[in-house]
Design a protein around this motif. Structure first.
Motif, PDB file in Angstrom:
ATOM      1  N   GLN A 141      12.131  -2.990   5.719  1.00 40.41           N
ATOM      2  CA  GLN A 141      12.807  -2.666   4.737  1.00 40.41           C
ATOM      3  C   GLN A 141      14.115  -3.251   4.593  1.00 40.41           C
ATOM      4  OE1 GLN A 141      11.599  -0.875   2.012  1.00 40.41           O
ATOM      5  NE2 GLN A 141       9.542  -1.127   2.836  1.00 40.41           N
TER       6      GLN A 141
ATOM      7  N   GLU B  96      15.137  -9.298   3.758  1.00 39.77           N
ATOM      8  CA  GLU B  96      14.970 -10.060   2.381  1.00 39.77           C
ATOM      9  C   GLU B  96      14.028  -9.263   1.532  1.00 39.77           C
ATOM     10  OE1 GLU B  96      14.817 -14.023   3.018  1.00 39.77           O
ATOM     11  OE2 GLU B  96      15.259 -14.695   1.096  1.00 39.77           O
ATOM     12  N   ASP B  97      14.504  -9.020   0.401  1.00 42.23           N
ATOM     13  CA  ASP B  97      13.537  -8.438  -0.941  1.00 42.23           C
ATOM     14  C   ASP B  97      12.122  -9.097  -0.752  1.00 42.23           C
ATOM     15  OD1 ASP B  97      13.095  -6.459  -3.352  1.00 42.23           O
ATOM     16  OD2 ASP B  97      12.659  -8.488  -4.165  1.00 42.23           O
TER      17      ASP B  97
ATOM     18  N   ARG C 298       9.849  -9.517  -3.136  1.00 37.82           N
ATOM     19  CA  ARG C 298       9.680 -10.095  -4.157  1.00 37.82           C
ATOM     20  C   ARG C 298      10.277 -11.550  -4.290  1.00 37.82           C
ATOM     21  NH1 ARG C 298       7.718  -7.228  -8.532  1.00 37.82           N
ATOM     22  NH2 ARG C 298       8.261  -5.094  -8.372  1.00 37.82           N
TER      23      ARG C 298
ATOM     24  N   GLU D 190       7.724   3.434  -0.334  1.00 37.64           N
ATOM     25  CA  GLU D 190       7.600   1.857   0.302  1.00 37.64           C
ATOM     26  C   GLU D 190       6.332   1.208   0.312  1.00 37.64           C
ATOM     27  OE1 GLU D 190      11.391   3.191   3.402  1.00 37.64           O
ATOM     28  OE2 GLU D 190       9.471   2.424   4.163  1.00 37.64           O
TER      29      GLU D 190
ATOM     30  N   ALA E 117       5.193  -5.849  -5.023  1.00 42.32           N
ATOM     31  CA  ALA E 117       6.068  -7.021  -4.948  1.00 42.32           C
ATOM     32  C   ALA E 117       4.978  -8.176  -4.110  1.00 42.32           C
ATOM     33  CB  ALA E 117       6.895  -6.900  -3.581  1.00 42.32           C
TER      34      ALA E 117
END
Ligand SMILES: C=C1C=NC(C(F)(F)F)=NC1=N
Ligand SMILES: [Mg+2]
Length: 219
Positions: A97, A100-101, A103, A123, A130
């Motif tokens: 978490q 990096e994101d 997506r 989450e 994602a």
């Protein structure tokens, strides 16, 4: 190359060994070889914590581990370090978490395997949206392998997520051993991931073998 099918992902998640240079009592390349001989189904390179390798040394070490996996047909996943995963042409990445994101990582890695850590329903749902191929849920039991681990939630978190319709391939993590892997599988996990249960065992071969037997007996 297409995205991994979820049924294939579920099979790969059965006994998911995670290791870095700081986790091993014996020579790390020997530990990985023994773990593969013992029947692990997936490997993650996780180089973290005090004393972790960095830069060229980390790259070189990762490449040696990747070669062992390649020779034995075990997919090689890199934790956190997306750039390293791309540089090595690894089979996938695992992100938490605080990384990096998901997506953005999915865009960077194309159809490679994407694993995302999830601690709760929100989450887990975000990881699915994602484009994650699997989620890592835990810590299930208290763990010594992660310095900043959250509170252990027990196998109930897995049963809860499945009950809420979270059907994505799911691997449990955190303090898992051959003794408690059965109840984790019975709660609905597709597999278990371990660090110290194998990496710090006197015989990583026997530790992996025992874990494989337990997981397949409770699958
Ligand atoms: C923090 C982590 C949580 N889960 C997983 C995995 F087991 F791969 F899903 N790997 C990690 N490094
Ligand atoms: Mg991370």
């Amino acid at each position: 190359m297409a995205r991994i099918a979820s049924e294939v992902m579920r099979e790969r998640l059965k006994v998911y060994f995670i290791m870095g240079s700081t986790n091993c009592k014996k020579q790390p390349l020997e530990v990985l070889t023994e773990a593969i001989d013992g029947g692990i189904t997936l490997f993650q390179f996780r180089e973290k914590g005090s004393g972790a390798l960095v830069g060229e040394q980390k790259y070189e070490f990762a490449r040696q581990l990747q070669n062992i996996c390649k020779k034995r047909g075990i997919p090689f996943i890199v934790n956190d370090d997306v750039e390293l995963a791309l540089a090595l042409d690894a089979d996938g990445v695992h992100i938490g978490q605080d990384d990096e994101d998901a997506r953005i990582v999915r865009e960077k890695i194309g159809d490679k395997i994407l694993g995302v850590s999830a601690h709760n329903l929100k989450e887990a749902q975000a990881a699915i949206a994602a484009g994650a191929d699997y989620i890592g849920v835990g810590p299930i039991y208290p763990t010594k392998s992660k310095e900043d681990a959250k509170k252990a939630q027990g196998p109930e978190i897995i049963r809860f997520l499945r009950g809420q319709g979270v059907d994505i391939p799911l691997v449990a993590i955190g303090g898992i051993t051959a003794e408690n892997a059965g109840e984790v599988m019975n709660a609905g996990a597709d597999g278990v991931s371990v660090i110290s249960a194998i990496a710090s065992a006197a015989s990583p071969f026997l530790a992996a073998k025992q874990l494989v037997q337990t997981v397949f007996n409770n699958d």
